[in-house]
Write a protein that holds these residues in place. Structure first.
Motif, PDB file in Angstrom:
ATOM      1  N   PHE A  59       0.832  -1.196   0.000  1.00  0.00           N
ATOM      2  CA  PHE A  59       0.000   0.000   0.000  1.00  0.00           C
ATOM      3  C   PHE A  59       0.875   1.258   0.000  1.00  0.00           C
ATOM      4  O   PHE A  59       1.925   1.304   0.644  1.00  0.00           O
ATOM      5  N   TRP A  61       1.899   5.091   0.944  1.00  0.00           N
ATOM      6  CA  TRP A  61       1.902   5.825   2.225  1.00  0.00           C
ATOM      7  C   TRP A  61       1.916   7.315   1.913  1.00  0.00           C
ATOM      8  O   TRP A  61       2.846   7.816   1.280  1.00  0.00           O
ATOM      9  N   VAL A  71      -0.065  -2.790   5.944  1.00  0.00           N
ATOM     10  CA  VAL A  71      -1.412  -3.340   5.776  1.00  0.00           C
ATOM     11  C   VAL A  71      -1.416  -4.488   4.779  1.00  0.00           C
ATOM     12  O   VAL A  71      -2.001  -5.551   5.018  1.00  0.00           O
ATOM     13  N   LEU A 121      -2.395   3.960   2.549  1.00  0.00           N
ATOM     14  CA  LEU A 121      -2.680   4.333   3.930  1.00  0.00           C
ATOM     15  C   LEU A 121      -2.563   5.836   4.023  1.00  0.00           C
ATOM     16  O   LEU A 121      -1.485   6.405   3.797  1.00  0.00           O
ATOM     17  N   TYR A 129      -5.958   7.283  10.866  1.00  0.00           N
ATOM     18  CA  TYR A 129      -5.591   6.916   9.509  1.00  0.00           C
ATOM     19  C   TYR A 129      -6.829   6.425   8.772  1.00  0.00           C
ATOM     20  O   TYR A 129      -7.855   6.090   9.375  1.00  0.00           O
ATOM     21  N   THR A 130      -6.710   6.356   7.445  1.00  0.00           N
ATOM     22  CA  THR A 130      -7.737   5.733   6.619  1.00  0.00           C
ATOM     23  C   THR A 130      -7.064   4.760   5.670  1.00  0.00           C
ATOM     24  O   THR A 130      -6.119   5.127   4.958  1.00  0.00           O
ATOM     25  N   ILE A 131      -7.535   3.513   5.693  1.00  0.00           N
ATOM     26  CA  ILE A 131      -7.068   2.516   4.735  1.00  0.00           C
ATOM     27  C   ILE A 131      -7.999   2.568   3.534  1.00  0.00           C
ATOM     28  O   ILE A 131      -9.206   2.352   3.655  1.00  0.00           O
ATOM     29  N   ARG A 148     -13.146   2.301   2.087  1.00  0.00           N
ATOM     30  CA  ARG A 148     -12.340   3.119   2.988  1.00  0.00           C
ATOM     31  C   ARG A 148     -12.556   2.618   4.406  1.00  0.00           C
ATOM     32  O   ARG A 148     -13.698   2.534   4.882  1.00  0.00           O
ATOM     33  N   LEU A 156      -4.726  -0.331  13.852  1.00  0.00           N
ATOM     34  CA  LEU A 156      -4.374  -0.596  12.465  1.00  0.00           C
ATOM     35  C   LEU A 156      -4.318  -2.093  12.149  1.00  0.00           C
ATOM     36  O   LEU A 156      -4.727  -2.527  11.065  1.00  0.00           O
ATOM     37  N   SER A 160      -6.738  -3.873   9.445  1.00  0.00           N
ATOM     38  CA  SER A 160      -6.171  -4.628   8.323  1.00  0.00           C
ATOM     39  C   SER A 160      -6.790  -6.021   8.241  1.00  0.00           C
ATOM     40  O   SER A 160      -7.038  -6.541   7.143  1.00  0.00           O
TER      41      SER A 160
END
Length: 456
Positions: A59, A61, A71, A121, A129-131, A148, A156, A160
């Motif tokens: 992912f 960053w 993640v 991320l 944070y937002t994945i 999202r 986190l 995940s």
């Protein structure tokens, strides 16, 4: 397993009758939960012959410095552990897109992937944070997921796992259980100086927390339907007792410390009652229901045999249990009210014990004696057909995952207790070992926020 005095009221009762053994006192140290010293290591011992090829791209960053958590690595590991997927190795990836618009489908098709997961991320305010991720079908370019997932630094890992759950469900039609937890008993030290721990960990064995410790065995952990508490057996005060413990605070309540055996607690689906194994003044071992609101006790069985290991039906109207009333351990069912007649369910083989109900209420997992070995089997409740799933010599304590797709159980490896999982079709096998001591009596939690799973 029921033939072991260390974790079975049935065997305990037999030993009591033969040798008039005295229950030993335990020194129990309890708290809100401290970190355990060692995490489980996972080995897939058997998977499907043609797992789904999928690429989980690292992912992106969206900030300076290193990302706070990988993640994509956790998502790939979760999918790999299921035995149904074959995530692509990062070293073989020729490109590292972070959005669906950047994915060159032909490249991923040439690398023989059916699906690709891309994402990033994104930092938010403070430790938030937002994945952001997308799941794409490489064969036709269809975007299957565009999601999202918010998280904090502390959550986190759990967020995940939920990403992996979403991908697993989309591609298999089965709800993912990667974000659930397991509880088990860990035993360390030599025979003369044992240390027993009741541990709660993530389903992948990470983040273990010690819930209780003892210099003598702790037994029979059972999750509450909401996943917030655990019931278990200890032996404080030189007699067995059943406790419930709230995981968040460590607060515990002694539910039953009656004279004789207090064992095998099982929560009702509504969380308001516990089915218990008790031996009363007459010395007989039977199934009772303890009301957690007013402490009233209802006797469900009254037989000269030993009745133990209760588990509730999905609707809370019946209780399944093990009894040797027919000469050897078999599975029975009785209505959850006084004065009802029990019905025998298993007839195949001389030993069937430790029933646990699947979340959909259609199957029982049991321990059965198969060709001279104790193994895990499932019984179809519609036709009572039995199917053996494992090939160990001493497999015990099966527990369904809350999605009903997998069972976790205890077994032996080189003389030590380890945990293992098997898919309900018997095709995928996995082993979870601890670098320290034995681990045993696993139980799988309900889904987070779930009203409960009677098989947990």
């Amino acid at each position: 397993m029921l033939n072991r005095a260390r974790n079975a009221p049935l065997a305990m009762a037999r030993a009591r009758r033969v040798a008039a053994a005295t229950l030993m006192a335990l020194a129990v140290t309890l708290g809100a939960g401290g970190p355990a010293r060692a995490e489980l290591t996972i080995e897939i011992t058997q998977g499907v012959t043609d797992p789904i090829p999928i690429a989980v791209v690292p992912f992106g960053w969206q900030s300076v410095g290193a990302p706070p958590f990988d993640v994509a690595e956790l998502v790939a590991n979760d999918l790999r552990r299921s035995g149904l997927f074959r995530p692509m190795e990062r070293r073989d990836m020729v490109d590292l897109p972070t959005s669906g618009a950047e994915v060159q489908l032909e490249d991923w098709r040439m690398l023989r992937n059916d699906f690709v997961v891309v994402g990033r991320l994104e930092p938010a305010d403070g430790d938030r944070y937002t994945i952001v991720f997308e799941l794409i079908n490489v064969l036709n370019g269809q975007k299957l997921l565009d999601y999202r997932q918010p998280a904090s630094g502390r959550t986190l890992r759990g967020a995940s796992h939920r990403v992996a759950d979403l991908i697993f469900e989309k591609l298999t039609g089965i709800r993912g259980a990667f974000s659930t937890r397991i509880a088990y008993v860990a035993v360390e030290g030599p025979e003369t100086k044992r240390n027993y721990k009741l541990v709660v960990a993530d389903a992948d064995g990470e983040n273990p927390r010690i819930i209780a410790q003892s210099v003598e065995p702790l037994m029979s952990p059972a999750w509450s339907p909401d996943g917030q508490s655990i019931a278990y057996v200890s032996f404080e005060g030189k007699a067995s007792a059943i406790y419930t413990q709230l995981l968040r605070t460590g607060e515990r309540v002694r539910v039953s410390a009656r004279a004789g055996i207090n064992g095998a607690p099982a929560w009702s689906p509504d969380g308001k009652r516990l089915a218990l194994t008790l031996s009363r003044k007459d010395g007989n071992v039977d199934i009772y229901v303890h009301n957690l609101t007013d402490a009233t006790l209802t006797r469900l069985t009254d037989d000269g045999g030993i009745d133990t290991e209760p588990v509730w039906s999905a609707d809370g109207k019946n209780v399944y249990f093990t009894s040797d009333r027919s000469g050897g351990p078999q599975i029975y069912r009785v209505a959850a009210q006084a004065g009802q007649r029990a019905q025998r369910l298993t007839f195949e083989g001389s030993y069937n014990a430790r029933p646990r109900l699947s979340p959909d209420g259609t199957q029982l997992s049991i321990v059965t004696l198969d060709r001279g070995a104790y193994r895990i089997a499932v019984v179809d409740l519609k036709n009572n057909a039995m199917r053996v799933l494992t090939q160990g010599r001493l497999d015990e304590s099966p527990s369904f995952a809350p999605n009903g797709a997998v069972l976790i159980y205890g077994t032996q490896d080189k003389g030590r207790g380890v945990l293992a999982t098997v898919s309900v079709d018997g095709r995928v096998h996995e082993r979870l070992a601890s670098p320290l001591g034995d681990i045993r009596e696993p139980v799988w939690s309900p889904f987070p926020g779930s009203p409960g799973s009677p098989g947990s």
